[in-house]
Design a protein around this motif. Structure first.
Motif, mmCIF file in Angstrom:
data_model
loop_
_atom_site.group_PDB
_atom_site.id
_atom_site.type_symbol
_atom_site.label_atom_id
_atom_site.label_comp_id
_atom_site.label_asym_id
_atom_site.label_seq_id
_atom_site.Cartn_x
_atom_site.Cartn_y
_atom_site.Cartn_z
ATOM 1 N N LYS A 22 0.824 -1.219 0.000
ATOM 2 C CA LYS A 22 0.000 0.000 0.000
ATOM 3 C C LYS A 22 0.852 1.259 0.000
ATOM 4 C CE LYS A 22 -2.431 -0.961 3.652
ATOM 5 N NZ LYS A 22 -3.464 -0.826 4.725
ATOM 6 N N GLY A 23 2.159 1.097 0.084
ATOM 7 C CA GLY A 23 3.037 2.254 0.095
ATOM 8 C C GLY A 23 3.356 2.778 1.475
ATOM 9 N N ASP A 24 2.898 2.075 2.524
ATOM 10 C CA ASP A 24 3.187 2.493 3.902
ATOM 11 C C ASP A 24 4.551 1.911 4.309
ATOM 12 O OD1 ASP A 24 0.717 3.716 3.957
ATOM 13 O OD2 ASP A 24 -0.290 1.977 4.841
ATOM 14 N N LEU A 25 5.606 2.469 3.740
ATOM 15 C CA LEU A 25 6.920 1.846 3.874
ATOM 16 C C LEU A 25 7.478 1.923 5.288
ATOM 17 C CD1 LEU A 25 8.479 3.073 0.505
ATOM 18 C CD2 LEU A 25 7.454 0.848 1.013
ATOM 19 N N ASP A 26 7.259 3.041 5.980
ATOM 20 C CA ASP A 26 7.780 3.149 7.337
ATOM 21 C C ASP A 26 7.128 2.119 8.256
ATOM 22 O OD1 ASP A 26 9.560 5.234 6.777
ATOM 23 O OD2 ASP A 26 8.014 6.756 7.083
ATOM 24 N N GLU A 27 5.805 1.959 8.111
ATOM 25 C CA GLU A 27 5.113 0.970 8.934
ATOM 26 C C GLU A 27 5.540 -0.447 8.542
ATOM 27 O OE1 GLU A 27 3.233 1.578 11.555
ATOM 28 O OE2 GLU A 27 3.702 3.695 11.251
ATOM 29 N N ALA A 28 5.752 -0.667 7.264
ATOM 30 C CA ALA A 28 6.220 -1.978 6.814
ATOM 31 C C ALA A 28 7.582 -2.296 7.421
ATOM 32 C CB ALA A 28 6.302 -2.014 5.290
ATOM 33 N N ILE A 29 8.474 -1.319 7.412
ATOM 34 C CA ILE A 29 9.811 -1.536 7.986
ATOM 35 C C ILE A 29 9.696 -1.860 9.465
ATOM 36 C CG2 ILE A 29 11.950 -0.334 8.601
ATOM 37 C CD1 ILE A 29 11.700 1.069 5.819
ATOM 38 N N ASN A 30 8.799 -1.180 10.170
ATOM 39 C CA ASN A 30 8.591 -1.490 11.592
ATOM 40 C C ASN A 30 8.160 -2.945 11.774
ATOM 41 O OD1 ASN A 30 9.272 1.089 12.455
ATOM 42 N ND2 ASN A 30 7.155 1.826 12.436
ATOM 43 N N ASP A 31 7.278 -3.420 10.893
ATOM 44 C CA ASP A 31 6.826 -4.813 10.993
ATOM 45 C C ASP A 31 7.968 -5.784 10.704
ATOM 46 O OD1 ASP A 31 4.267 -4.125 11.720
ATOM 47 O OD2 ASP A 31 3.443 -4.299 9.695
ATOM 48 N N TYR A 32 8.759 -5.496 9.675
ATOM 49 C CA TYR A 32 9.898 -6.365 9.387
ATOM 50 C C TYR A 32 10.915 -6.337 10.528
ATOM 51 C CZ TYR A 32 8.024 -6.329 4.612
ATOM 52 O OH TYR A 32 7.216 -6.446 3.505
ATOM 53 N N ASP A 33 11.068 -5.168 11.162
ATOM 54 C CA ASP A 33 11.949 -5.081 12.326
ATOM 55 C C ASP A 33 11.509 -6.069 13.406
ATOM 56 O OD1 ASP A 33 13.480 -3.071 11.205
ATOM 57 O OD2 ASP A 33 12.500 -1.440 12.305
ATOM 58 N N GLN A 34 10.184 -6.120 13.640
ATOM 59 C CA GLN A 34 9.661 -7.024 14.661
ATOM 60 C C GLN A 34 9.932 -8.483 14.283
ATOM 61 O OE1 GLN A 34 8.436 -6.249 17.640
ATOM 62 N NE2 GLN A 34 8.825 -4.087 17.185
ATOM 63 N N ALA A 35 9.739 -8.791 12.996
ATOM 64 C CA ALA A 35 10.001 -10.168 12.543
ATOM 65 C C ALA A 35 11.475 -10.521 12.729
ATOM 66 C CB ALA A 35 9.598 -10.318 11.077
ATOM 67 N N ILE A 36 12.358 -9.597 12.402
ATOM 68 C CA ILE A 36 13.797 -9.850 12.524
ATOM 69 C C ILE A 36 14.209 -9.913 13.990
ATOM 70 C CG2 ILE A 36 16.079 -8.858 12.042
ATOM 71 C CD1 ILE A 36 14.723 -7.728 9.415
ATOM 72 N N ASN A 48 12.696 -8.424 2.362
ATOM 73 C CA ASN A 48 11.581 -7.514 2.164
ATOM 74 C C ASN A 48 11.809 -6.169 2.847
ATOM 75 O OD1 ASN A 48 10.554 -9.679 0.807
ATOM 76 N ND2 ASN A 48 8.606 -9.736 1.882
ATOM 77 N N ARG A 49 12.526 -6.178 3.972
ATOM 78 C CA ARG A 49 12.889 -4.891 4.565
ATOM 79 C C ARG A 49 13.853 -4.155 3.644
ATOM 80 N NH1 ARG A 49 15.711 -4.393 10.427
ATOM 81 N NH2 ARG A 49 17.515 -5.090 9.214
ATOM 82 N N GLY A 50 14.775 -4.915 3.035
ATOM 83 C CA GLY A 50 15.666 -4.298 2.057
ATOM 84 C C GLY A 50 14.899 -3.676 0.908
ATOM 85 N N LEU A 51 13.860 -4.372 0.448
ATOM 86 C CA LEU A 51 13.041 -3.852 -0.637
ATOM 87 C C LEU A 51 12.327 -2.574 -0.216
ATOM 88 C CD1 LEU A 51 11.881 -4.199 -3.465
ATOM 89 C CD2 LEU A 51 10.194 -5.773 -2.515
#
Length: 206
Positions: A22-36, A48-51
């Motif tokens: 959806k283009g919410d990249l900052d929120e996406a990065i936060n989610d990937y941070d949690q996964a990592i 995917n965080r790299g992307l």
């Protein structure tokens, strides 16, 4: 030590994918941070965080995530494809070509890789090599419109107007994207220039 719950990791990745899509990249990065944080060895989350970093224009952060993913899984094709696009854009065409060569050696049936390598070969002046790559991409996926579009540009650069026009017309027809697991999906075909495509991974093991 707490036991790793793979379902929690995948839940964060899938939500990050949805937000990135959806283009919410900052929120996406936060989610990937949690996964990592839960699983530092999750190559899906790292890629995917790299992307997401790449789409934000934070290219050094993106390259760092791709490099870590490759340390964990040297055969992760997407983590070779994606930084190759960055290298291409930065003018490191030989470095990009090396990455595409390695990725194709790992997965020689992925049409997207040949299409991307064709763009880099054309930029290096290797028009015959670019045509050969687009031919292979189309052989693997006859409905891959971007490969026709890019081959049209290569034909034009070779002075072959008829072939260029035929491929350009074909590229405008309804087609299918390469059959790879993508989420978020690769960007739409640009109307004016060739492009190298990026790949995200779904919330499952590649």
């Amino acid at each position: 030590a707490l036991m790793l719950n793979p379902h929690r990791v995948m839940a964060w990745i899938k939500r990050g994918n949805a937000r990135s899509n959806k283009g919410d990249l900052d929120e996406a990065i936060n989610d990937y941070d949690q996964a990592i944080r839960l699983d530092p060895r999750s190559v899906i989350a790292l890629n995917n965080r790299g992307l997401a970093w790449q789409n934000k224009g934070k290219l050094d952060a993106a390259l760092s995530d791709y490099a870590r993913a490759l340390e964990l899984d040297p055969r992760l094709t997407v983590a070779l494809n994606n930084p190759a696009g960055i290298k291409h854009d930065r003018g490191d065409l030989r470095g990009a070509l090396d990455d595409y060569d390695k990725a194709i050696e790992i997965d020689p049936k992925l049409a997207l890789l040949y299409c991307n390598r064709g763009v880099t070969r054309k930029a290096l002046g290797d028009l015959k090599g670019a045509i050969a790559d687009y031919n292979e991409a189309i052989r693997l996926n006859p409905d891959f419109n971007l490969a026709y579009f890019n081959r049209s540009a290569a034909w034009k650069a070779m002075g072959k107007g008829f072939e260029a026009e035929q491929d350009f017309i074909r590229s405008m027809r309804p087609g299918k994207e390469p059959e790879v697991a993508l989420e978020p999906p690769i960007e739409g075909v640009p109307a004016t220039k060739e492009t190298n495509r990026k790949i995200g991974l779904k919330g499952n093991q590649p």
